[in-house]
Design a protein around this motif. Structure first.
Motif, short mmCIF file in Angstrom:
data_model
loop_
_atom_site.label_atom_id
_atom_site.label_comp_id
_atom_site.label_asym_id
_atom_site.label_seq_id
_atom_site.Cartn_x
_atom_site.Cartn_y
_atom_site.Cartn_z
N GLY A 224 0.82 -1.20 0.16
CA GLY A 224 -0.09 0.10 0.32
C GLY A 224 0.65 1.27 -0.05
N HIS A 225 0.02 2.33 -0.24
CA HIS A 225 0.55 3.66 -0.18
C HIS A 225 1.24 3.74 0.96
N VAL A 226 2.26 5.01 1.47
CA VAL A 226 3.08 5.00 2.70
C VAL A 226 1.88 5.73 3.69
N PRO A 227 1.72 4.88 5.00
CA PRO A 227 0.52 5.44 5.77
C PRO A 227 0.78 6.83 6.15
N ARG A 228 -0.65 7.57 6.39
CA ARG A 228 -0.91 8.85 6.69
C ARG A 228 -1.96 8.87 7.81
N GLU A 229 -2.03 10.23 8.50
CA GLU A 229 -2.73 10.21 9.68
C GLU A 229 -4.21 10.53 9.06
N VAL A 230 -5.35 9.90 9.19
CA VAL A 230 -6.50 10.17 8.89
C VAL A 230 -6.86 11.55 9.85
N PRO A 231 -7.64 12.53 9.01
CA PRO A 231 -7.81 13.79 9.54
C PRO A 231 -9.03 13.80 10.22
N ASP A 232 -9.40 14.62 11.26
CA ASP A 232 -10.60 14.65 11.93
C ASP A 232 -11.82 15.59 11.03
N VAL A 233 -12.87 15.01 10.76
CA VAL A 233 -13.80 15.57 10.11
C VAL A 233 -15.18 15.99 10.90
N LYS A 234 -14.95 15.64 11.91
CA LYS A 234 -16.15 16.02 12.97
C LYS A 234 -16.70 17.30 12.60
N GLY A 235 -18.23 17.10 12.49
CA GLY A 235 -18.76 18.63 12.38
C GLY A 235 -18.92 19.05 11.12
N ARG A 236 -18.20 18.34 10.13
CA ARG A 236 -18.18 19.05 8.74
C ARG A 236 -19.14 18.83 7.81
N THR A 237 -19.36 19.46 6.61
CA THR A 237 -20.69 18.83 5.92
C THR A 237 -19.94 17.79 5.03
N GLU A 238 -20.55 17.10 4.35
CA GLU A 238 -20.21 16.00 3.68
C GLU A 238 -19.22 16.60 2.45
N SER A 239 -19.48 17.66 1.70
CA SER A 239 -18.57 18.28 0.92
C SER A 239 -17.21 18.58 1.41
N ASP A 240 -17.42 19.17 2.67
CA ASP A 240 -15.86 19.70 3.03
C ASP A 240 -15.43 18.48 3.54
N ALA A 241 -16.03 17.57 4.30
CA ALA A 241 -15.27 16.27 4.79
C ALA A 241 -14.59 15.71 3.73
N ARG A 242 -15.29 15.46 2.53
CA ARG A 242 -14.73 14.86 1.44
C ARG A 242 -13.11 15.46 0.83
N ASP A 243 -13.47 16.87 0.89
CA ASP A 243 -12.39 17.79 0.16
C ASP A 243 -11.06 17.76 1.41
N LEU A 244 -11.46 17.67 2.79
CA LEU A 244 -10.32 17.41 3.71
C LEU A 244 -9.70 16.14 3.34
N LEU A 245 -10.33 15.01 3.37
CA LEU A 245 -9.74 13.55 3.17
C LEU A 245 -9.02 13.61 1.79
N GLU A 246 -9.82 14.12 0.81
CA GLU A 246 -8.88 14.13 -0.68
C GLU A 246 -7.50 14.83 -0.43
N SER A 247 -7.50 16.06 0.10
CA SER A 247 -6.51 17.09 0.12
C SER A 247 -5.26 16.10 0.79
N LYS A 248 -5.64 15.26 1.94
CA LYS A 248 -4.57 14.25 2.69
C LYS A 248 -4.09 13.17 1.77
N GLY A 249 -4.81 13.04 0.38
CA GLY A 249 -4.46 11.95 -0.16
C GLY A 249 -5.39 10.72 -0.21
N PHE A 250 -6.45 10.67 0.52
CA PHE A 250 -7.31 9.55 0.88
C PHE A 250 -8.31 9.73 -0.19
N ARG A 251 -9.17 8.76 -0.29
CA ARG A 251 -10.39 8.64 -1.23
C ARG A 251 -11.51 8.13 -0.26
N VAL A 252 -12.68 8.85 -0.51
CA VAL A 252 -13.97 8.30 0.27
C VAL A 252 -14.38 6.99 -0.28
N GLY A 253 -14.66 6.17 0.46
CA GLY A 253 -15.01 4.73 0.16
C GLY A 253 -16.39 4.51 0.58
#
Length: 637
Positions: A430-459
């Protein structure tokens, strides 16, 4: 003089396991001993840190961390680290004992090597460094003293990462750059920073030294040498040894580029070009070069075997000086004798070169570049088609390829190999492990943007009721925030569906309003006639039962009008069944089976609203309120 008899550690047993048998080397950082591992019944090398370093807590912390990283390396060209221990005031490292001598011994005896011989030694050195670089480990102290030539001719690199512990400790105390100054990369001199390209620079200097018998820069003080590394350009080896081919000069020039970005990006990349240049040199090149030099006496054709005195070379990262008899060497007597030796060596090399060419001509190939990114089965088929053997190595993290694909090979892609040689495949986990960011309280759109900015994809996206997180806002992720995971592993979003509106049909107006107000909702009532229902009874609601709401949302209750005799007095407001109401049990935190038993034993019926987990996380009516016996309690989980 036998120094062992004067050493207080000789004869003692460290950590109840390692019996010290003799001292074989002492350097600026540690003393090295031959010891017996009493548990595994084998001979090992023990490197005991000097007392002033062992007393430095910061040094010991770094030393242990680097030792653990070095112990994780498993490669035939790396001196194995078996253990790291502390026994009282003694901090020590347990390593593989290599019988042989250092590359420094070899250079002292032979002065310098021919280009083919030098590149033959560089290849296993770079293979060892390449294995470390793949593991994210930087050696930081590449020099002849840290290269061992075993009794069977195998080349091994020692002391991975240990220079970092010593350097960091001394920098903490003095602010000075500490290291073997003759091999320091410009960035180490200027900033103290070292990465894999700093090892490449040191390897380039090592190659220069093997070819010329001297370092590229000399000075009266270490500072003068360091200044030249930071500001100068390493000269071409052919300026000192005429006749060296241009591709060899180019190898040194690229590896020792002042700008790290201009060097091969790690030891594996440097190894590929070294192997290419080596393959382009005629088998008898070294012998012909030696014969062309008047009075040449010390150019090696192949690495000589270790001395016959049976001494053991074990290195110290500070100065690496091995104990034992001084290296053999000295001038040949008389010019006639020198010419005779050169002539015999040249003839022998030509005959040997012809035999090697006859035996192996046409049997060389390169590790295909396209192997990286293939599935292991396809890569194995491709390599076997080139006449190479294949084995599976350790799995590694890689941002270059996805999980399950070939991330690296040993030797590296592009390296020149002979038919029948074994290629080790390292598959990506797998890709080099990274820390999953905290998305608590964000809208779905904002949470997606934050995860993708850190290299993750929403599953995937799921929802849960929540009394604290507003509807449409993120509750958490799966895996949870702060967890380190590979970026090619999908991260699921868990969104809040808000609080679920309970079914209040049949409730009295007062009880229904109390239940909704306790949930933080804004309650409005509106009259609605319905035959057969006493006044003040809830006969409808908006939003409908089961809908998701957030704190502050409005809920409208439709209630039957009260039947009053005089104004608002003597009204039938649905209180006639008050005596039939009983307390609502609390089942939050219970399993669904336990919740059902508690509800039914209290005279109610249970209905499941939503169920995602294994336990109840909410209920309506709320605990400790009162409801008509036989009514429904809705639970959520």
């Amino acid at each position: 003089m036998d120094t062992s008899t004067a050493d207080p550690l000789v004869g003692t047993v460290l950590d109840g396991r390692y019996r010290i048998e003799s001292r074989i080397a002492r350097g600026g950082m540690a003393t090295v001993y031959v010891a017996r591992d009493l548990r595994l019944d084998r001979t090992v090398a023990i490197k005991v840190m000097h007392a002033h370093l062992a007393a430095d807590e910061e040094f010991v912390r770094r030393f242990i961390g680097e030792a653990k990283a070095a112990a994780a390396l498993s490669h035939p060209n790396v001196v194995a680290v078996y253990d790291q221990r502390t026994d009282g005031e003694h901090v020590f490292l347990v390593m593989e004992l290599v019988h042989g001598r250092t590359l420094r011994d070899l250079l002292t005896e032979r002065t310098r090597l021919g280009p083919r011989a030098a590149l033959e030694i560089m290849q296993p050195v770079l293979a060892a460094l390449g294995a470390a670089h793949r593991a994210g480990l930087v050696h930081r102290d590449v020099k002849p003293e840290n290269v061992l030539i075993a009794a069977d001719g195998q080349v091994k690199v020692a002391d991975f990462g240990l220079a970092r512990a010593e350097t960091a400790g001394r920098m903490t105390r003095t602010g000075l750059i500490i290291g073997t100054v003759g091999y320091l990369a410009p960035e180490q001199v200027l900033t103290g920073h070292a990465d894999v390209r700093s090892d490449v620079y040191a390897a380039g200097v090592l190659l220069f030294e093997l070819l010329t018998g001297r370092l590229p820069y000399e000075g009266d003080t270490p500072l003068a040498v360091a200044y030249q590394h930071a500001n100068g350009t390493v000269p071409a080896p052919s300026e000192l040894v005429p006749g060296l081919p241009a591709p060899v000069d180019a190898l040194v020039a690229r590896a020792t580029a002042r700008d790290a970005a201009d060097r091969p990006q790690d030891a594996n990349a440097f190894l590929a070009t070294v192997a290419e240049v080596h393959g382009g040199l005629a088998p008898d090149f070294d012998a012909r070069l030696a014969a062309s030099e008047p009075g040449a006496t010390a150019v090696l054709q192949t690495p000589a075997p270790p001395p016959g005195d049976g001494r053991t070379a074990v290195l110290d990262p500070a100065d690496g000086a091995p104990a034992g008899p001084p290296p053999r060497g000295g001038a040949f007597g008389g010019s006639g004798r020198r010419w005779a030796i050169v002539a015999v060596a040249a003839v022998a090399a030509i005959v040997l070169g012809w035999a090697v060419w006859y035996q192996f001509s046409g049997q060389y190939d390169h590790v295909p570049e396209e192997i990286i990114g293939m599935k292991p089965a396809a890569a194995t088929k491709e390599l076997r088609g080139h006449g190479l053997a294949v084995r599976q190595g350790d799995t590694v993290y890689s941002d270059r390829v996805d999980r399950g694909e070939v991330a690296a090979t040993d030797p590296a892609p592009g390296a020149r190999v002979s038919q029948g040689m074994t290629i080790t495949l390292h598959v990506s986990k797998g890709h080099v492990p990274r820390e999953v960011p905290d998305v608590k309280g964000r809208t779905e759109s904002d949470a997606r943007d934050l995860l993708e900015s850190k290299g993750f994809r929403v599953g995937g996206v799921s929802s849960l009721p929540s009394e604290t997180i507003a509807k449409g806002r993120a509750i958490r992720t799966r895996p949870t925030a702060g967890t380190k995971v590979s970026t090619d592993q999908p991260v699921a979003l868990v969104m809040s569906s808000g609080m679920t509106v309970p079914d209040l049909t049949g409730w009295s107006t007062g009880d229904a309003k109390n239940a909704l107000t306790a949930m933080g909702l804004d309650v409005k009532t509106q009259d609605r006639k319905q035959d057969g229902k006493p006044g003040g009874t809830v006969v409808g609601q908006d939003p409908a039962p089961g809908s998701g709401v957030s704190r502050g949302d409005r809920v409208t209750l439709y209630v039957t009008p009260r039947d009053c005799l005089i104004g608002n007095w003597f009204c039938n407001d649905g209180k006639g069944d008050e005596g039939n109401k009983v307390p609502v049990p609390s089942v939050i935190g219970k399993s669904f089976d336990d919740a059902r038993r508690a509800i039914e034993s209290s005279g109610f019926r249970m209905r499941i609203g939503t169920r995602v987990g294994d336990r109840v996380i909410g209920q309506t009516p709320i605990p400790d309120s009162r409801a008509a016996r036989g009514g429904v309690i809705t639970v959520y989980g």
